[in-house]
Structure formats: structure tokens, C-alpha cells
Design an enzyme around this catalytic site. Sequence first.
Site: not given
Ligand code: NAD
Ligand code: UDP
Length: 341
Positions: A147, A150, A188-190, A192-193
Site C-alpha cells: 500500500y 504503491g 479499522r480501529v473506528v 472495530n471499536f
Molecule cells: P474503500 O475500500 O471503502 O474504497 C475503495 C474503493 O475502491 C472500493 O469501492 C473498492 O471496491 C474500489 N476498488 C479497489 N480496487 C479497485 C480496482 N482495481 N478497480 C476499481 N475499483 C477498485 O476505501 P476508502 O476509505 O473509501 O478509500 C478511498 C481512497 O482514499 C483509497 O485510495 C485510499 O487509499 C484513500 N485513503 C483513505 C483513507 C481513509 O482513512 N479512509 C486514508 C488515506 C487514504
Molecule cells: N487498532 C487497534 N485495534 C483494532 C484495530 C486497530 O488497536 O481493533 C490500532 C492499530 O494497530 C493502529 C490504529 O488502531 O495503531 C489505527 O488502525 P487502522 O487499521 O484503523 O488504521 P492505520 O492508521 O493503522 O492504517
Amino acid sequence: MQEFKRVLVTGGAGFLGSHLCERLIERGCEVLCVDNFFTGTKDNIKRLLRNPYFELLRHDITFPLYVEVDEIYNLACPASPVHYQFDPVQTTKTSVHGAINMLGLAKRVKAKIFQASTSEVYGDPQVHPQKEDYWGNVNPTGYRACYDEGKRCAETLFFDYYRQHGLRVKVGRIFNTYGPRMHPNDGRVVSNFIIQALNNEPITIYGDGSQTRSFCYVDDLIELMMAVMDTEDAFTGPVNMGNPNEISIRKLAETIVELTNSRSPVEYLPLPEDDPKQRKPDISLARSKVKWEPHTSLRDGLRQTIGCFADLLGTGQPYHLVEPRLRQQEASLPPRSRARG
Ligand code: NAD
Ligand code: UDP
């Protein structure tokens, strides 16, 4: 203001993508949502499916796409560690081949293109808070590398297309974002919790819970994403996108238990490999460039999110919360057997 732009949102059926599609439709844009449904669902966009200005295309962005659009938001990529580590090769392909395909499309149709990058480009940061000029501390061979690297390579491609082909690019580095429509089993942490708290099950804290994150509510994030897309062509970013309100994972657990009136005890589990110890965005660039401020407090945002998860659980629909112990065991298996997760 009504705008008749044709906008492509890759990953539009995911958590962030579905909120973005809604805001763009509200603005008067024509939206083409492209998704392969790896982690996204039709449920996330069902409100939009009858709108004549919304179109859904099942497509994997690692393959070329030929459409005519004015703007592209490239969000397609699994975002939670559990999901992006499930098939790490595909994760890298989505970030890298996907970026090449979307940049090629933007070049052909002269579209402006936004890349959803991530705070993970900073890895386990040695600089705190993180500013955009920090180059990061990423393990290139670890479990998060598919990730992190990439997304770093995708950023490289965006800036090379900008310099070499004069493409109009915008790169946003998104920090942990939460809200309604987070995938309930993405680990993810939110999510899950909240689910654990609503079920009065043990809250699984990895490590001692002293690691920190800074959580941004989804509406604030989408507002910033669109504001950055609207900046003048000379502004490319990268720009940090997140709420600088830093909190330890232990404190987050306490807050969620309190807001849900839960009886959940806390269970401490081993910390996953390469888990960043602290993370907080420096958002001075977003503040000065587009006058953006996050408006939603953590408690307000959590209340909204808890309400949505409570509705989901109330429907009795089957869901499967990722079993944290399984995740830990998988992390210690050799990559080949782990990949089938
Ligand atoms: P998500 O997993 O809910 O959404 C990703 C979407 O992309 C999904 O609908 C999935 O089916 C689609 N997808 C995955 N691979 C694909 C492919 N090869 N072709 C077409 N569609 C594909 O995740 P999200 O939280 O909505 O994240 C969206 C973007 O934001 C991602 O690029 C992620 O890296 C970035 N991002 C999100 C967060 C966050 O906290 N949510 C933080 C940092 C970056
Ligand atoms: N985490 C945790 N319990 C869970 C899931 C996640 O303590 O059930 C922790 C995880 O190890 C990290 C933080 O919460 O330190 C955020 O995790 P998340 O997977 O949401 O996102 P990250 O920022 O690590 O990509």
C-alpha cells in the site's frame, strides 16, 4: 453553484467515493462511478442509482478505460490494512497500473486529475506532526509496503505526468478518515471499536494503545478534496488532508465506550508489524491554500458513525467483524499461505 462537468470517480462505490459522488451530484455534475466492488458495494450508492446524472460502471482500473470526462478523482484502492494486505500484489497493481491507466486517460481527454494518496507515504514518521515536505520512513519490504510503496509510486507518476506532459494534477494525502458507510469488517480501529462496543464485546487494543492517530470526519474531508480540485492549475499539492486533533488509541477506546454506554472490557493484543507510533497532519498548507478547517469534533462525528452502525446491526444483516486474533496469526504466517487469508 451548478456545474455541468463530467466527473469520473474511481472507487466511487467505496466509503469515501460514495460520499464524494453524492456531493458532486449535489453540485450539478454528471458523475461516472467506476468500481470493481472489491470493498465497495452498490448499497453505498443506492440513493444515486436512479439519478439520470449518475452512471455506474463495473470495471477494474488495472485495465485501461476509455471514457470522455472533464475531471477524474482516483480513489480506487482498498484502504484498510486488512483489505490491502489480503491480496498485496493486486493492491500494488491497483495503485501503480491504476494510476498509469487513469493518467493516460486524463492525458488523452485533457482532464484534471486528483489522486487519493495517503499519510502512509510518511510510514512510521520520525517527524511530528507531518508536513508535506517530509519524505517519510517506509519499510519497503514489510506487510504495509504494498500500500505505502504503491501510493508513493503513484505520486511519482502523477508528478512525472505533470512535468513531462503538462497534465493538471492534484495530490491529496489523506489521514485517517471515519464516518457512515465505513466497511463494518474492514478491521479499522473506528469501525472495530464501535461494533465491539455496541455488542458489549471486548475492545481490542493492539499494543498498549499509546500509539496515536488523528481522525477526520468524512464530510470535512470531502469538502477539502473538492476545494483542492478547484484550485488553479499551478497548484498540484501534495497537500495533507486530515484533522490535526491527535488522540491515542486507548483514549479513542474510552471515548467510544462512553458514547455507546457500553459494558465492553478492554483486551490488549500484540501490535501489528510496522504499525506507525504516531500520526498527525500539519494542515497549514490546506488552511492557507483553500481556507479549509475541519468543523466536526471527534465526539460529534463518532455519534453520527455510531448511529449508522447501530442501524446496521439493528437490521440483523449478517456481518463479520475481522477477528483480530486471526489477523495477528496471519501476520506471522509466511506470505504465500497468508495471501489467501
Ligand atoms: P474503500 O475500500 O471503502 O474504497 C475503495 C474503493 O475502491 C472500493 O469501492 C473498492 O471496491 C474500489 N476498488 C479497489 N480496487 C479497485 C480496482 N482495481 N478497480 C476499481 N475499483 C477498485 O476505501 P476508502 O476509505 O473509501 O478509500 C478511498 C481512497 O482514499 C483509497 O485510495 C485510499 O487509499 C484513500 N485513503 C483513505 C483513507 C481513509 O482513512 N479512509 C486514508 C488515506 C487514504
Ligand atoms: N487498532 C487497534 N485495534 C483494532 C484495530 C486497530 O488497536 O481493533 C490500532 C492499530 O494497530 C493502529 C490504529 O488502531 O495503531 C489505527 O488502525 P487502522 O487499521 O484503523 O488504521 P492505520 O492508521 O493503522 O492504517
